[in-house]
Motif scaffolding. Sequence first.
Motif, PDB file in Angstrom:
ATOM      1  N   PHE A 136       0.852  -1.197   0.000  1.00 29.29           N
ATOM      2  CA  PHE A 136       0.000   0.000   0.000  1.00 29.29           C
ATOM      3  C   PHE A 136       0.885   1.244   0.000  1.00 29.29           C
ATOM      4  O   PHE A 136       1.868   1.335   0.742  1.00 29.29           O
ATOM      5  CB  PHE A 136      -0.913   0.019   1.227  1.00 29.29           C
ATOM      6  CG  PHE A 136      -2.292  -0.475   0.914  1.00 29.29           C
ATOM      7  CD1 PHE A 136      -3.199   0.322   0.221  1.00 29.29           C
ATOM      8  CD2 PHE A 136      -2.680  -1.752   1.303  1.00 29.29           C
ATOM      9  CE1 PHE A 136      -4.460  -0.141  -0.079  1.00 29.29           C
ATOM     10  CE2 PHE A 136      -3.951  -2.216   1.001  1.00 29.29           C
ATOM     11  CZ  PHE A 136      -4.847  -1.421   0.308  1.00 29.29           C
ATOM     12  N   THR A 196       1.277  -7.638   6.595  1.00 31.03           N
ATOM     13  CA  THR A 196       0.207  -6.686   6.889  1.00 31.03           C
ATOM     14  C   THR A 196       0.150  -5.553   5.872  1.00 31.03           C
ATOM     15  O   THR A 196      -0.901  -4.940   5.658  1.00 31.03           O
ATOM     16  CB  THR A 196       0.422  -6.095   8.305  1.00 31.03           C
ATOM     17  OG1 THR A 196       0.472  -7.158   9.243  1.00 31.03           O
ATOM     18  CG2 THR A 196      -0.691  -5.145   8.692  1.00 31.03           C
ATOM     19  N   TRP A 197       1.284  -5.247   5.232  1.00 32.06           N
ATOM     20  CA  TRP A 197       1.380  -4.056   4.394  1.00 32.06           C
ATOM     21  C   TRP A 197       1.055  -4.298   2.926  1.00 32.06           C
ATOM     22  O   TRP A 197       1.034  -3.350   2.134  1.00 32.06           O
ATOM     23  CB  TRP A 197       2.787  -3.466   4.492  1.00 32.06           C
ATOM     24  CG  TRP A 197       3.257  -3.254   5.899  1.00 32.06           C
ATOM     25  CD1 TRP A 197       2.491  -3.090   7.008  1.00 32.06           C
ATOM     26  CD2 TRP A 197       4.614  -3.203   6.331  1.00 32.06           C
ATOM     27  NE1 TRP A 197       3.274  -2.937   8.125  1.00 32.06           N
ATOM     28  CE2 TRP A 197       4.594  -3.000   7.734  1.00 32.06           C
ATOM     29  CE3 TRP A 197       5.847  -3.302   5.692  1.00 32.06           C
ATOM     30  CZ2 TRP A 197       5.755  -2.899   8.498  1.00 32.06           C
ATOM     31  CZ3 TRP A 197       6.995  -3.198   6.448  1.00 32.06           C
ATOM     32  CH2 TRP A 197       6.949  -3.000   7.842  1.00 32.06           C
ATOM     33  N   THR A 198       0.823  -5.519   2.526  1.00 29.51           N
ATOM     34  CA  THR A 198       0.610  -5.799   1.107  1.00 29.51           C
ATOM     35  C   THR A 198      -0.773  -5.337   0.644  1.00 29.51           C
ATOM     36  O   THR A 198      -1.716  -5.225   1.434  1.00 29.51           O
ATOM     37  CB  THR A 198       0.742  -7.306   0.832  1.00 29.51           C
ATOM     38  OG1 THR A 198      -0.304  -7.996   1.504  1.00 29.51           O
ATOM     39  CG2 THR A 198       2.086  -7.832   1.285  1.00 29.51           C
ATOM     40  N   LEU A 199      -0.863  -5.084  -0.650  1.00 33.31           N
ATOM     41  CA  LEU A 199      -2.163  -4.728  -1.224  1.00 33.31           C
ATOM     42  C   LEU A 199      -3.183  -5.834  -0.983  1.00 33.31           C
ATOM     43  O   LEU A 199      -4.360  -5.582  -0.716  1.00 33.31           O
ATOM     44  CB  LEU A 199      -2.009  -4.485  -2.731  1.00 33.31           C
ATOM     45  CG  LEU A 199      -1.399  -3.152  -3.171  1.00 33.31           C
ATOM     46  CD1 LEU A 199      -1.242  -3.129  -4.689  1.00 33.31           C
ATOM     47  CD2 LEU A 199      -2.261  -1.974  -2.712  1.00 33.31           C
ATOM     48  N   GLU A 200      -2.707  -7.066  -1.056  1.00 26.28           N
ATOM     49  CA  GLU A 200      -3.588  -8.215  -0.879  1.00 26.28           C
ATOM     50  C   GLU A 200      -4.215  -8.244   0.515  1.00 26.28           C
ATOM     51  O   GLU A 200      -5.374  -8.642   0.688  1.00 26.28           O
ATOM     52  CB  GLU A 200      -2.805  -9.500  -1.142  1.00 26.28           C
ATOM     53  CG  GLU A 200      -3.638 -10.759  -1.096  1.00 26.28           C
ATOM     54  CD  GLU A 200      -2.805 -11.994  -1.379  1.00 26.28           C
ATOM     55  OE1 GLU A 200      -3.381 -13.096  -1.389  1.00 26.28           O
ATOM     56  OE2 GLU A 200      -1.573 -11.865  -1.600  1.00 26.28           O
ATOM     57  N   ALA A 201      -3.433  -7.799   1.536  1.00 27.94           N
ATOM     58  CA  ALA A 201      -3.950  -7.810   2.907  1.00 27.94           C
ATOM     59  C   ALA A 201      -5.054  -6.767   3.107  1.00 27.94           C
ATOM     60  O   ALA A 201      -5.891  -6.895   4.003  1.00 27.94           O
ATOM     61  CB  ALA A 201      -2.817  -7.556   3.888  1.00 27.94           C
ATOM     62  N   ASN A 202      -5.005  -5.698   2.299  1.00 31.61           N
ATOM     63  CA  ASN A 202      -6.060  -4.673   2.308  1.00 31.61           C
ATOM     64  C   ASN A 202      -6.216  -3.986   3.670  1.00 31.61           C
ATOM     65  O   ASN A 202      -7.326  -3.682   4.102  1.00 31.61           O
ATOM     66  CB  ASN A 202      -7.395  -5.287   1.875  1.00 31.61           C
ATOM     67  CG  ASN A 202      -8.372  -4.230   1.384  1.00 31.61           C
ATOM     68  OD1 ASN A 202      -7.965  -3.228   0.789  1.00 31.61           O
ATOM     69  ND2 ASN A 202      -9.654  -4.427   1.644  1.00 31.61           N
ATOM     70  N   ASN A 203      -5.069  -3.729   4.330  1.00 31.93           N
ATOM     71  CA  ASN A 203      -5.103  -3.073   5.643  1.00 31.93           C
ATOM     72  C   ASN A 203      -4.841  -1.572   5.564  1.00 31.93           C
ATOM     73  O   ASN A 203      -4.884  -0.882   6.579  1.00 31.93           O
ATOM     74  CB  ASN A 203      -4.075  -3.712   6.580  1.00 31.93           C
ATOM     75  CG  ASN A 203      -4.473  -5.092   7.033  1.00 31.93           C
ATOM     76  OD1 ASN A 203      -5.618  -5.318   7.417  1.00 31.93           O
ATOM     77  ND2 ASN A 203      -3.536  -6.033   6.988  1.00 31.93           N
ATOM     78  N   TRP A 204      -4.524  -1.067   4.401  1.00 30.02           N
ATOM     79  CA  TRP A 204      -4.238   0.356   4.216  1.00 30.02           C
ATOM     80  C   TRP A 204      -3.147   0.859   5.184  1.00 30.02           C
ATOM     81  O   TRP A 204      -3.257   1.903   5.796  1.00 30.02           O
ATOM     82  CB  TRP A 204      -5.518   1.193   4.366  1.00 30.02           C
ATOM     83  CG  TRP A 204      -6.437   1.011   3.205  1.00 30.02           C
ATOM     84  CD1 TRP A 204      -7.334  -0.006   3.019  1.00 30.02           C
ATOM     85  CD2 TRP A 204      -6.510   1.830   2.048  1.00 30.02           C
ATOM     86  NE1 TRP A 204      -7.971   0.128   1.817  1.00 30.02           N
ATOM     87  CE2 TRP A 204      -7.490   1.265   1.195  1.00 30.02           C
ATOM     88  CE3 TRP A 204      -5.864   3.005   1.649  1.00 30.02           C
ATOM     89  CZ2 TRP A 204      -7.828   1.808  -0.039  1.00 30.02           C
ATOM     90  CZ3 TRP A 204      -6.206   3.563   0.417  1.00 30.02           C
ATOM     91  CH2 TRP A 204      -7.175   2.960  -0.405  1.00 30.02           C
ATOM     92  N   THR A 205      -2.117   0.060   5.305  1.00 34.55           N
ATOM     93  CA  THR A 205      -0.983   0.444   6.148  1.00 34.55           C
ATOM     94  C   THR A 205       0.301  -0.096   5.513  1.00 34.55           C
ATOM     95  O   THR A 205       0.274  -1.114   4.804  1.00 34.55           O
ATOM     96  CB  THR A 205      -1.136  -0.108   7.582  1.00 34.55           C
ATOM     97  OG1 THR A 205      -0.051   0.358   8.391  1.00 34.55           O
ATOM     98  CG2 THR A 205      -1.134  -1.634   7.600  1.00 34.55           C
ATOM     99  N   SER A 206       1.410   0.586   5.751  1.00 37.06           N
ATOM    100  CA  SER A 206       2.704   0.147   5.208  1.00 37.06           C
ATOM    101  C   SER A 206       3.808   0.972   5.849  1.00 37.06           C
ATOM    102  O   SER A 206       3.551   1.912   6.619  1.00 37.06           O
ATOM    103  CB  SER A 206       2.744   0.304   3.678  1.00 37.06           C
ATOM    104  OG  SER A 206       2.551   1.667   3.313  1.00 37.06           O
TER     105      SER A 206
END
Length: 315
Positions: free
Chosen positions: A18, A46-56
């Motif tokens: 993200f 947690t930071w991947t686009l796939e995880a969809n957490n809007w954090t990085s």
Amino acid sequence: MAEVYSSLTTSKDPRLMFNGGLRQRAIDTIVVHHNATTNKQVALNTWTLEANNWTSAHYEITDTEIIGAVGENYVAYHAGGTGGADVPKMSDPNGRSIGLEHVNSSGAPSWGVSDATLRNSARLIADICKRYNLPINRNTIKLHREVTSTACPGGLDIDKLIRYANEAANASNVPVAKFKVGNQIVLTKNAWATTYGTRFRDSEHNSWGTVKSVKRYDKSNSHWSYEINFSGVIWNVLEQDLLTRPVQKAGGFKVGQTITLKGSAYKWQTGQVIKDFAKNKQYKIKSVKAVNQSDSNQAVLLEGVVSWALAQDVQ
């Protein structure tokens, strides 16, 4: 556009993370985080686009690794707040900062970060600050909880981290030591005193010795001091007071020439120990040969003892 990472980066996570696109303003802040886990992979996942957490974050740091996640020239989602009442305490925190995540060495409630991880992070901070011309202090380097409402970065010691970063920055500016263990050096005529303050006598100037150890020692015009063996006497001397010993190879003797084997001679050119009875006596040179051994470029074969002596051991 290609992502920008520190040359200290040990690896790059190849997955899409993200991010808020290319930066629109200059970097003036580094925000320090902890993973809230002792498993670096959990944090990275947690930071991947796939995880969809809007954090990085830009980097994940462990004892031995500096892992690139989002390029420094891109905006990472690491300090913008969660919305609502969680209003950031500085304007555009993500747009102006680089986010450093640190794996934890212990879990709740202490959430410690190891000394090795801090030192590794300090190297990265020193490098970032050098490249962006930022001072290494608390104005530049902020805890996540100083930017938004959070307990992050747990038990991370920010004062120690900044101290280590300044040490790393200073170390990177120190020139490499001029001499190494085993080098032969000469005490200059201008040398004043040892590092302990003992004055050199005039007769000790231009003495030569061998380097036994090297250590950092910032004083006067030197960054290094050397423990030197001067014929059995040990002195600690600043680098500015030493020169490389000129190598003047002994040689030039001729067949038929009469010479004396020095009393200081220790071994024959072939390696055997010279007996005392052979020293301080005259011999005629029976043969000569070229060598590159110790301080000699020639060896001479002596009549009577039928042994090869180095040119440095005869006169």
